[in-house]
Each structure stands twice: as C-alpha cells, then as structure tokens.
Scaffold this active site. Structure first.
Site, PDB file in Angstrom:
ATOM      1  N   LYS A  79       0.525   5.466  -5.603  1.00 30.88           N
ATOM      2  CA  LYS A  79      -0.760   6.331  -5.751  1.00 30.88           C
ATOM      3  C   LYS A  79      -1.423   5.965  -6.911  1.00 30.88           C
ATOM      4  CE  LYS A  79       1.618   9.452  -2.563  1.00 30.88           C
ATOM      5  NZ  LYS A  79       2.354  10.604  -2.157  1.00 30.88           N
ATOM      6  N   GLN A 114       4.381  16.104  -5.541  1.00 32.65           N
ATOM      7  CA  GLN A 114       5.116  15.136  -4.564  1.00 32.65           C
ATOM      8  C   GLN A 114       6.188  15.618  -4.123  1.00 32.65           C
ATOM      9  OE1 GLN A 114       4.251  11.753  -4.183  1.00 32.65           O
ATOM     10  NE2 GLN A 114       5.923  11.825  -2.566  1.00 32.65           N
ATOM     11  N   ASP A 120      -3.535  16.539  -0.636  1.00 30.52           N
ATOM     12  CA  ASP A 120      -2.825  16.119   0.433  1.00 30.52           C
ATOM     13  C   ASP A 120      -3.107  16.916   1.918  1.00 30.52           C
ATOM     14  OD1 ASP A 120      -0.547  14.345   0.425  1.00 30.52           O
ATOM     15  OD2 ASP A 120       0.571  15.508  -0.557  1.00 30.52           O
TER      16      ASP A 120
END
Ligand code: NAP
Length: 301
Positions: free
Chosen positions: A53, A97, A120
């Site tokens: 990422k 995460q 997200d």
C-alpha cells in the site's frame, strides 16, 4: 475460452488517472493527499500488505504516514492515535490494518475513525451510506470488483448473482453493490445447504468464502461471470516452488472452460483493492479542497 480480467492492468490505469488528478490539484490544495496506515503487532502478511500500500501511494503521489506499533500497545493509546489522525490536516485517509493482535477489539477503533477519512470504507456510517445509496467511501474490495466488471463491460442489470460469503469486509457490501447495479442477489454462507445447486443458477458468481479452491466445475453453469476474491498461499511443493503458490476460492483450471469471464488469483481482485484505497483517499482530499474529481468520478460505485 473465458475472458480473463486483468486487475493489475486496470489498477495501473487507475493509478495513472489518480496521479494526473493529484498532480493537477496539488498546487491549489497546497499539499498532496495523505494516507495514514496504522499497523499493530507483527502479523507477517500484514507487513507485506502495508508495504504494498505504501509503494502504491508513492507511485501516485499520495504521502503515507505509516505507524507501526508493538502488539502490547494499550487500546487507549491506539484510540488517541486515531483521534490525532482525525484532527491532522495532512491526513485524508486512515486505515487500520487488520487483523489486530489478540485481545484488541477492532470495532471501537474502526468506529473512532472520522467517517470522511475512512479509507477502507468499513465505518458503520459508510456501510449505512452504501445501504441507502448515498455517496461516501466504499469498501475497497467490492468496489474494486465493481470497477473490474464495469470496465469489462459486464452488464449486471437483471442478472442472477450469487455471493458466497457474508462478511462485513467483502460479502455484505458486495451484495449491496451488485443489488444497486440492479442484479438479483443471493448471499450464501457456511450454513447454506447444497451450495452447488444455488451457485449453478448464478450468471454472476462472486467467491468470497475464504476457503481455498472451494468452487469447482460442479458449482457453475456455462457462460457464468466468475469473480474470485479469495487469496490463499498453498503449502510449498518442493518439486515446484519453495514459497507455496497463491490460489483463490475457485479451482481456476476447472471453472475457466465454463466461464465467459473470470478473474485470476493472483492479479485479479487483489490489485484492485489497493487501487480503491488510493481512490478513497484521493476523493477525500478532493472533497476537502473543493477540487473536481475529474476522471476518477466514474470509479465511485
Ligand atoms: P471471512 O470473514 O472469513 O468470511 C468468510 C465468509 O464465507 C463467511 O460469511 C462464511 O460464512 C462464508 N463461508 C465460509 N466457508 C464457506 C463455505 N464452505 N461455503 C459457503 N460459505 C462459506 O472472510 P473475508 O474477510 O470475507 O475474506 C474472504 C476471502 O477473501 C479470504 O480468502 C480473504 O483472504 C480474501 N480477501 C481478499 C482480498 C483481496 O484484496 N483480494 C481482500 C479481502 C479479503 P459464515 O458467515 O456462516 O461464517
């Protein structure tokens, strides 16, 4: 022969568009977009995902603010960090995460993220916005699937779609997005009886069960569009590979001859998930600075 959708290629073209939007808007905004990735503990797969990422951010011109904290970090400290990132004017997207180390509950931390910085798309408010058809950051993996299908010209209108898996991360938002595109959607899960009879009715089949090679020839009908969300590393085979090969939830070699369209693993949905994370962060930056979204607007499902 099925058309095999190339997620890597589409992700690269989305990155190009994002880079152009960022380069054009940076002057007016006075800064590039910023994405903060919060990693807690030492889960090895998370390490690889976070590194990917961060590399993707660098490619398009998004500044990443990585924080890697020890597994023993107390909840209160993580909560404070999330609040600081919420208030930080340089940060447009925040990503926690997952999975978190044992003993840490992700729910309250995800809820503490400012919904407009929810890179997200997993905040309760954003899932609610998706349910109601309102704009907001979308869950990256299903949004990536929708972009892949749209780019391949797959018309979902009136199609019978089956989503295998009902997680909040993938299955549920996937079903909502397919429904919003006017597909007729059935969601299967671990208690579904006779999965193969159900999935054989699908014109569009999304496999997101997290079970390696679950879906085979017996699960599909001729002409089906198959999206494989699963990603698994098989045990190494000393004759062929030392690391262990990647596979999905679909037995590709069995299903591909029946399919009209299919996504591979790797190189299908995975790269699109990362691309959508960049899209969510860039869109938040555009909104904050009243910049036009230009050509990325059509990626917002
Ligand atoms: P998850 O939270 O474990 O959910 C799996 C879902 O599948 C659950 O709803 C479960 O049913 C259902 N299921 C499990 N076994 C089944 C079976 N035999 N038949 C039918 N349904 C079954 O997994 P997830 O987070 O949604 O992820 C799914 C897969 O996608 C994983 O392989 C994950 O690694 C992968 N993934 C890939 C990406 C990417 O970028 N490519 C991103 C996210 C996830 P119950 O609800 O009844 O337990």
């Amino acid at each position: 022969m099925a058309t095999v959708l190339d997620g890597k290629l589409l992700a690269a073209s989305i990155e190009q568009r994002l880079a152009a939007v960022i380069s054009a808007g940076k002057g007016r905004a006075g800064r590039p977009p910023g994405l903060a990735v919060l990693r807690v503990g030492e889960d090895p797969a998370s390490g690889v995902y976070v590194a990917n990422k961060e590399k993707a951010c660098a490619r398009v011109g998004i500044r990443s603010f990585g924080q890697h904290l020890p597994a023993e970090t107390p909840y209160a400290q993580l909560h404070t960090i999330v609040e600081q990132l919420n208030a930080d004017q340089q940060v447009d997207g925040i990503l926690l995460q997952l999975p978190l180390p044992k003993g840490l509950d992700e729910g309250p931390l995800l809820a503490a993220i400012n919904p407009d910085k929810d890179a997200d798309g997993l905040h309760t408010l954003n899932l609610g916005r998706l349910l109601k058809g309102e704009t907001g950051p979308r869950s990256c993996t299903p949004a990536g699937v929708m972009a892949l299908l749209a780019t391949a010209g797959v018309n979902l209108e009136g199609k019978r779609a089956v989503v295998v898996g009902r997680s909040i991360l993938v299955g549920q938002p996937m079903a909502l997005m397919l429904q919003a595109a006017n597909a007729t959607v059935t969601v299967a899960h671990s208690r579904t009886r006779d999965l193969a009879t159900l999935t054989r009715q699908a014109e569009v089949l999304v496999a997101a069960a997290g079970c390696p090679r679950l879906i085979g020839a017996e699960h599909v009908s001729k002409g089906v569009v198959v999206v494989d969300v699963g990603i698994h590393r098989l045990p190494p085979d000393p004759q062929k590979d030392l690391k262990g090969r990647l596979c999905g939830d679909v037995r590709f070699e069995e299903v591909e001859p029946f399919a009209a369209v299919i996504t591979p693993v790797p190189g299908g949905v995975g790269p699109m998930t990362v691309a959508m994370l960049l899209v969510n962060s860039t869109v938040a930056w555009c909104h904050q600075h009243h910049l036009g979204l230009g050509t990325i607007e059509d990626l917002l499902v």
